[in-house]
Design a protein around this motif. Structure first.
Motif, mmCIF file in Angstrom:
data_model
loop_
_atom_site.group_PDB
_atom_site.id
_atom_site.type_symbol
_atom_site.label_atom_id
_atom_site.label_comp_id
_atom_site.label_asym_id
_atom_site.label_seq_id
_atom_site.Cartn_x
_atom_site.Cartn_y
_atom_site.Cartn_z
ATOM 1 N N MET A 65 1.028 -0.903 -0.530
ATOM 2 C CA MET A 65 -0.453 0.602 0.003
ATOM 3 C C MET A 65 0.596 1.194 0.345
ATOM 4 O O MET A 65 0.570 2.257 -0.784
ATOM 5 C CB MET A 65 -0.983 0.028 1.669
ATOM 6 N N VAL A 66 1.624 1.143 0.844
ATOM 7 C CA VAL A 66 3.009 2.349 0.849
ATOM 8 C C VAL A 66 3.470 2.786 -0.557
ATOM 9 O O VAL A 66 3.490 3.718 -0.793
ATOM 10 C CB VAL A 66 4.035 2.055 1.663
ATOM 11 N N LYS A 67 3.748 1.239 -0.984
ATOM 12 C CA LYS A 67 4.676 1.899 -2.644
ATOM 13 C C LYS A 67 3.640 2.089 -3.875
ATOM 14 O O LYS A 67 3.618 2.735 -4.309
ATOM 15 C CB LYS A 67 4.930 0.281 -2.799
ATOM 16 N N LEU A 68 2.074 1.805 -3.598
ATOM 17 C CA LEU A 68 1.292 2.049 -4.588
ATOM 18 C C LEU A 68 1.488 3.811 -4.078
ATOM 19 O O LEU A 68 0.427 4.305 -5.043
ATOM 20 C CB LEU A 68 -0.358 1.400 -4.430
ATOM 21 N N GLY A 69 0.499 3.775 -2.570
ATOM 22 C CA GLY A 69 1.051 5.779 -2.570
ATOM 23 C C GLY A 69 1.748 6.407 -3.002
ATOM 24 O O GLY A 69 1.597 7.673 -3.698
ATOM 25 N N SER A 117 -1.036 6.192 -6.672
ATOM 26 C CA SER A 117 -1.977 4.619 -7.574
ATOM 27 C C SER A 117 -3.143 4.750 -6.514
ATOM 28 O O SER A 117 -2.980 4.127 -5.544
ATOM 29 C CB SER A 117 -1.839 3.118 -8.018
ATOM 30 N N SER A 118 -4.662 4.433 -6.663
ATOM 31 C CA SER A 118 -5.856 4.539 -6.460
ATOM 32 C C SER A 118 -5.989 2.993 -5.903
ATOM 33 O O SER A 118 -6.653 2.656 -5.615
ATOM 34 C CB SER A 118 -6.440 5.156 -5.758
ATOM 35 N N MET A 119 -5.283 2.387 -6.913
ATOM 36 C CA MET A 119 -5.385 0.437 -5.807
ATOM 37 C C MET A 119 -5.193 0.088 -4.943
ATOM 38 O O MET A 119 -4.102 0.139 -3.789
ATOM 39 C CB MET A 119 -4.490 0.115 -6.942
ATOM 40 N N PHE A 169 10.272 6.847 7.242
ATOM 41 C CA PHE A 169 10.411 6.945 6.138
ATOM 42 C C PHE A 169 11.598 5.384 5.341
ATOM 43 O O PHE A 169 11.434 5.809 4.611
ATOM 44 C CB PHE A 169 11.188 8.447 6.058
ATOM 45 N N ALA A 170 12.181 4.712 6.196
ATOM 46 C CA ALA A 170 12.867 4.341 6.035
ATOM 47 C C ALA A 170 12.138 2.834 5.564
ATOM 48 O O ALA A 170 12.534 2.498 3.733
ATOM 49 C CB ALA A 170 13.815 3.190 6.962
ATOM 50 N N LYS A 171 10.878 2.334 6.094
ATOM 51 C CA LYS A 171 9.843 1.938 5.167
ATOM 52 C C LYS A 171 9.219 2.485 3.449
ATOM 53 O O LYS A 171 8.789 1.519 2.829
ATOM 54 C CB LYS A 171 8.693 1.684 5.988
ATOM 55 N N ALA A 172 9.452 3.545 4.094
ATOM 56 C CA ALA A 172 8.368 4.493 2.740
ATOM 57 C C ALA A 172 9.945 4.239 1.527
ATOM 58 O O ALA A 172 9.503 3.904 0.003
ATOM 59 C CB ALA A 172 8.265 5.625 2.679
ATOM 60 N N ARG A 173 10.871 4.493 1.744
ATOM 61 C CA ARG A 173 12.291 3.999 0.414
ATOM 62 C C ARG A 173 12.031 2.946 0.540
ATOM 63 O O ARG A 173 12.449 2.182 -1.309
ATOM 64 C CB ARG A 173 13.529 3.877 1.531
ATOM 65 N N LEU A 174 12.014 1.455 1.284
ATOM 66 C CA LEU A 174 12.042 0.296 1.343
ATOM 67 C C LEU A 174 10.526 0.344 0.286
ATOM 68 O O LEU A 174 10.789 -0.883 -0.886
ATOM 69 C CB LEU A 174 11.792 -0.676 1.981
ATOM 70 N N ALA A 175 9.232 0.580 -0.320
ATOM 71 C CA ALA A 175 8.314 0.053 -0.755
ATOM 72 C C ALA A 175 8.600 1.302 -2.191
ATOM 73 O O ALA A 175 8.470 0.091 -3.487
ATOM 74 C CB ALA A 175 7.121 0.467 -0.385
ATOM 75 N N TYR A 210 5.328 10.365 1.057
ATOM 76 C CA TYR A 210 6.359 10.383 0.732
ATOM 77 C C TYR A 210 6.302 10.633 -1.366
ATOM 78 O O TYR A 210 7.999 11.159 -1.896
ATOM 79 C CB TYR A 210 7.040 8.714 0.441
ATOM 80 N N SER A 211 5.188 10.555 -1.391
ATOM 81 C CA SER A 211 5.479 10.610 -3.652
ATOM 82 C C SER A 211 5.790 11.744 -3.638
ATOM 83 O O SER A 211 6.026 12.403 -4.668
ATOM 84 C CB SER A 211 3.835 10.606 -3.208
ATOM 85 N N ASN A 212 5.757 12.924 -3.000
ATOM 86 C CA ASN A 212 5.893 14.131 -3.070
ATOM 87 C C ASN A 212 7.144 15.187 -3.182
ATOM 88 O O ASN A 212 7.612 15.866 -4.225
ATOM 89 C CB ASN A 212 5.552 14.852 -1.964
#
Length: 246
Positions: free
Chosen positions: A67-71, A75-77, A155-161, A239-241
């Motif tokens: 979900m983090v990766k899609l965000g 992506s809204s899937m 934010f490490a999790k966001a980087r991982l995703a 994170y997408s920003n």
């Protein structure tokens, strides 16, 4: 993406994929089996619940990472359930948490080793004020360090995703750079708004717990998955920003 749009999209997210939402809710049924077995005093159900709980631990963190990766890709899937990938991602998420918690845990152990005997002597000598001051100082210090690394872990999790790379997530310098690029003020505003809204939802929805027999099941298997979906997707959107700069 500005804060208002980010928050709005996050709260819409679970309901845009209403057909896939039951899959997520079903995963949370796993953690409800143990209390059901204990309430029913059924050892077989409890044993199944223990197995289901470990399956939950091995799949759900990885599913939320998706979900983090899609965000992060805006992506809204809702991610499809893939047992192998979810287990693989869950292991990486758990490993990431273990690594980031090494410093706080080490500090706690050092504090117990260094201050333990001293505080015991203070108690034995009835020096209560000094005891409280020492314990308070150590507690606050450990708490601050813990929150710092928990913040970095976010934010490490966001980087991982986003990068699908454990080494990228373990690179603390890059994690700190990401935080700076997003902006501390923006992150604080996001944390405050999301915390207020999610806690409000939690408080309001907690009244379903009062429903006899099935209240805790509804709360645990429907409300909590929705809240977790919102939180994880919101992290991805935040994170997408900066993700578009990579």
């Amino acid at each position: 993406m500005d804060l208002s749009k980010l928050v709005m999209n996050s709260f819409k997210y679970p309901f845009r994929n209403i057909k896939k939402l039951p899959i997520l809710c079903l995963l949370f049924v796993f953690i409800a089996i143990i209390p059901i077995g204990l309430i029913a005093n059924n050892n077989y159900v409890t044993a199944i619940g223990v197995i289901a709980f470990f399956l939950f631990i091995l799949t759900v963190p990885g599913y939320f990472l998706s979900m983090v990766k899609l965000g992060s890709n805006q992506s809204s899937m809702l991610p499809s359930f893939n047992l192998v990938n979810n287990i693989y991602d869950s292991i990486r998420v758990l490993f990431l948490r273990i690594v980031y918690m090494i410093v706080p845990t080490t500090l706690l152990l050092i504090a117990l080793f260094v201050f333990g005997p001293a505080t015991r002597n203070l108690i034995n000598n009835l020096r209560i004020i000094e005891f409280l001051a020492t314990v308070g100082f150590v507690f606050v210090l450990i708490l601050i360090v813990y929150f710092i690394f928990e913040f970095l872990l976010f934010f490490a999790k966001a980087r991982l995703a986003y990068f699908n790379s454990l080494s990228e997530a373990l690179n603390i310098k890059k994690v700190i750079r990401d935080i700076k690029n997003i902006g501390i003020v923006n992150i604080i505003k996001w944390l405050i708004v999301m915390a207020i809204l999610l806690n409000a939802i939690t408080f309001i929805s907690s009244f379903v717990m009062s429903i006899p027999y099935v209240g805790f099941l509804i709360y645990g298997c429907i409300v909590i998955p929705i809240i977790e979906s919102i939180a994880n997707y919101s992290l991805g959107l935040l994170y997408s920003n900066i993700a578009k700069n990579y």
